[in-house]
Design a protein around this motif. Sequence first.
Motif, PDB file in Angstrom:
ATOM      1  N   VAL A 237       0.838  -1.196   0.000  1.00 53.14           N
ATOM      2  CA  VAL A 237       0.000   0.000   0.000  1.00 53.14           C
ATOM      3  C   VAL A 237       0.879   1.254   0.000  1.00 53.14           C
ATOM      4  CG1 VAL A 237      -1.670   1.356   1.354  1.00 53.14           C
ATOM      5  CG2 VAL A 237      -2.017  -1.101   1.042  1.00 53.14           C
ATOM      6  N   ALA A 238       1.926   1.255   0.817  1.00 53.70           N
ATOM      7  CA  ALA A 238       2.835   2.407   0.868  1.00 53.70           C
ATOM      8  C   ALA A 238       3.487   2.644  -0.493  1.00 53.70           C
ATOM      9  CB  ALA A 238       3.898   2.199   1.946  1.00 53.70           C
ATOM     10  N   ALA A 239       3.916   1.576  -1.149  1.00 49.13           N
ATOM     11  CA  ALA A 239       4.525   1.709  -2.478  1.00 49.13           C
ATOM     12  C   ALA A 239       3.523   2.266  -3.478  1.00 49.13           C
ATOM     13  CB  ALA A 239       5.059   0.361  -2.948  1.00 49.13           C
TER      14      ALA A 239
ATOM     15  N   GLY B 290       3.041   5.862  -2.701  1.00 47.74           N
ATOM     16  CA  GLY B 290       4.261   6.666  -2.764  1.00 47.74           C
ATOM     17  C   GLY B 290       4.564   7.372  -1.454  1.00 47.74           C
ATOM     18  N   VAL B 291       4.292   6.668  -0.333  1.00 37.70           N
ATOM     19  CA  VAL B 291       4.517   7.242   0.995  1.00 37.70           C
ATOM     20  C   VAL B 291       5.428   6.302   1.788  1.00 37.70           C
ATOM     21  CG1 VAL B 291       2.300   8.460   0.994  1.00 37.70           C
ATOM     22  CG2 VAL B 291       2.443   6.161   1.999  1.00 37.70           C
ATOM     23  N   PRO B 292       6.046   6.798   2.868  1.00 36.15           N
ATOM     24  CA  PRO B 292       6.895   5.937   3.693  1.00 36.15           C
ATOM     25  C   PRO B 292       6.106   4.835   4.392  1.00 36.15           C
ATOM     26  CG  PRO B 292       7.267   8.268   4.214  1.00 36.15           C
ATOM     27  CD  PRO B 292       6.075   8.199   3.310  1.00 36.15           C
ATOM     28  N   PHE B 293       6.769   3.699   4.584  1.00 36.81           N
ATOM     29  CA  PHE B 293       6.211   2.586   5.350  1.00 36.81           C
ATOM     30  C   PHE B 293       6.937   2.529   6.686  1.00 36.81           C
ATOM     31  CE2 PHE B 293       6.528  -1.844   6.760  1.00 36.81           C
ATOM     32  CZ  PHE B 293       5.178  -2.106   6.951  1.00 36.81           C
ATOM     33  N   VAL B 294       6.183   2.409   7.772  1.00 38.29           N
ATOM     34  CA  VAL B 294       6.743   2.346   9.119  1.00 38.29           C
ATOM     35  C   VAL B 294       6.246   1.068   9.785  1.00 38.29           C
ATOM     36  CG1 VAL B 294       6.870   3.452  11.384  1.00 38.29           C
ATOM     37  CG2 VAL B 294       6.752   4.867   9.305  1.00 38.29           C
TER      38      VAL B 294
ATOM     39  N   GLY C 163       3.512  12.625  12.042  1.00 31.67           N
ATOM     40  CA  GLY C 163       3.316  14.016  11.680  1.00 31.67           C
ATOM     41  C   GLY C 163       3.466  14.295  10.193  1.00 31.67           C
ATOM     42  N   GLY C 164       3.932  13.304   9.444  1.00 29.30           N
ATOM     43  CA  GLY C 164       4.136  13.484   8.012  1.00 29.30           C
ATOM     44  C   GLY C 164       2.830  13.566   7.241  1.00 29.30           C
ATOM     45  N   ASP C 165       2.940  14.029   5.992  1.00 27.29           N
ATOM     46  CA  ASP C 165       1.757  14.195   5.137  1.00 27.29           C
ATOM     47  C   ASP C 165       1.154  12.870   4.680  1.00 27.29           C
ATOM     48  OD1 ASP C 165       1.822  16.946   5.271  1.00 27.29           O
ATOM     49  OD2 ASP C 165       3.098  17.132   3.507  1.00 27.29           O
ATOM     50  N   GLY C 166       1.984  11.870   4.526  1.00 29.94           N
ATOM     51  CA  GLY C 166       1.495  10.570   4.077  1.00 29.94           C
ATOM     52  C   GLY C 166       2.371   9.466   4.633  1.00 29.94           C
ATOM     53  N   TRP C 167       1.776   8.334   4.957  1.00 33.22           N
ATOM     54  CA  TRP C 167       2.501   7.193   5.503  1.00 33.22           C
ATOM     55  C   TRP C 167       1.574   5.988   5.616  1.00 33.22           C
ATOM     56  CZ3 TRP C 167      -0.619   6.514   9.587  1.00 33.22           C
ATOM     57  CH2 TRP C 167      -1.084   7.623  10.290  1.00 33.22           C
ATOM     58  N   VAL C 168       2.194   4.841   5.792  1.00 38.27           N
ATOM     59  CA  VAL C 168       1.494   3.626   6.201  1.00 38.27           C
ATOM     60  C   VAL C 168       2.236   3.133   7.435  1.00 38.27           C
ATOM     61  CG1 VAL C 168       0.879   1.252   5.607  1.00 38.27           C
ATOM     62  CG2 VAL C 168       0.749   3.046   3.854  1.00 38.27           C
ATOM     63  N   ILE C 169       1.521   3.019   8.549  1.00 40.77           N
ATOM     64  CA  ILE C 169       2.118   2.564   9.811  1.00 40.77           C
ATOM     65  C   ILE C 169       1.474   1.240  10.189  1.00 40.77           C
ATOM     66  CG2 ILE C 169       2.413   3.046  12.268  1.00 40.77           C
ATOM     67  CD1 ILE C 169       2.581   6.004  11.596  1.00 40.77           C
ATOM     68  N   ASP C 170       2.333   0.229  10.389  1.00 41.21           N
ATOM     69  CA  ASP C 170       1.918  -1.143  10.667  1.00 41.21           C
ATOM     70  C   ASP C 170       2.175  -1.463  12.135  1.00 41.21           C
ATOM     71  OD1 ASP C 170       2.177  -3.959  11.062  1.00 41.21           O
ATOM     72  OD2 ASP C 170       3.915  -4.090   9.770  1.00 41.21           O
ATOM     73  N   GLY C 171       1.121  -1.802  12.887  1.00 40.43           N
ATOM     74  CA  GLY C 171       1.311  -2.248  14.262  1.00 40.43           C
ATOM     75  C   GLY C 171       0.120  -1.945  15.144  1.00 40.43           C
ATOM     76  N   ASN C 172       0.062  -2.671  16.264  1.00 37.55           N
ATOM     77  CA  ASN C 172      -1.079  -2.633  17.189  1.00 37.55           C
ATOM     78  C   ASN C 172      -0.775  -1.994  18.533  1.00 37.55           C
ATOM     79  OD1 ASN C 172      -3.044  -4.424  15.760  1.00 37.55           O
ATOM     80  ND2 ASN C 172      -1.350  -5.840  15.895  1.00 37.55           N
ATOM     81  N   TYR C 173       0.328  -1.322  18.675  1.00 31.81           N
ATOM     82  CA  TYR C 173       0.766  -0.880  19.990  1.00 31.81           C
ATOM     83  C   TYR C 173      -0.182   0.144  20.611  1.00 31.81           C
ATOM     84  CZ  TYR C 173       5.107  -3.298  19.050  1.00 31.81           C
ATOM     85  OH  TYR C 173       6.048  -4.262  18.776  1.00 31.81           O
ATOM     86  N   GLY C 174      -0.801  -0.246  21.729  1.00 36.62           N
ATOM     87  CA  GLY C 174      -1.707   0.645  22.437  1.00 36.62           C
ATOM     88  C   GLY C 174      -1.015   1.908  22.926  1.00 36.62           C
TER      89      GLY C 174
END
Length: 171
Positions: free
Chosen positions: A21-23, A26-30, A58-69
């Motif tokens: 999805v990030a690719a 065109g956004v960073p993957f975290v 805080g970035g304009d676009g990203w995909v962040i993967d994880g469940n951390y409460g």
Amino acid sequence: MRRVSVVGNSGSGKTTLGRAVAARLGVPFVELDAIYHQPGWTPIGVEEFRRTVAELAGGDGWVIDGNYGAVRDLVWARADTVVWFDLPRRTVVRQVLWRTVRRGVTRQELWNGNREHLTSLLRLDPQRSLLRWAWTRHKDYHDRYTRAAAERGDLDFIRIGSHRDAARLLA
């Protein structure tokens, strides 16, 4: 869809789909695991974890993967979409089993020098066995994100209940 949180059980496919999805966007993957698990599987301090994630979110676009409460509030405050993996337990457990075997045999480095070990498959403690974690936490994740999808009208929830759903999302 510009800021996407990918959540769900361990081994469900979050990272694979998140990278794709990030690719596509065109956004960073975290990958939150890569931040949280420091060398020797030592967890990062909560304050430093939150500070790092807040900066990334805080970035304009990203995909962040994880469940951390500990950081969900930071991620979801900026997200516009939550992709929720809700695969059947048997599918997740099968995927975790094969992934752990593959990683253990190849000695694949995950993050910060950490590796999975085949002996983890024999452990009964969910804190020391990803397979056991995936089994015991499955219902918790299902219930948590079912509630969140009903309560969070500010976020677009996309439920992935099968590999076909994931393929459709990417198409």
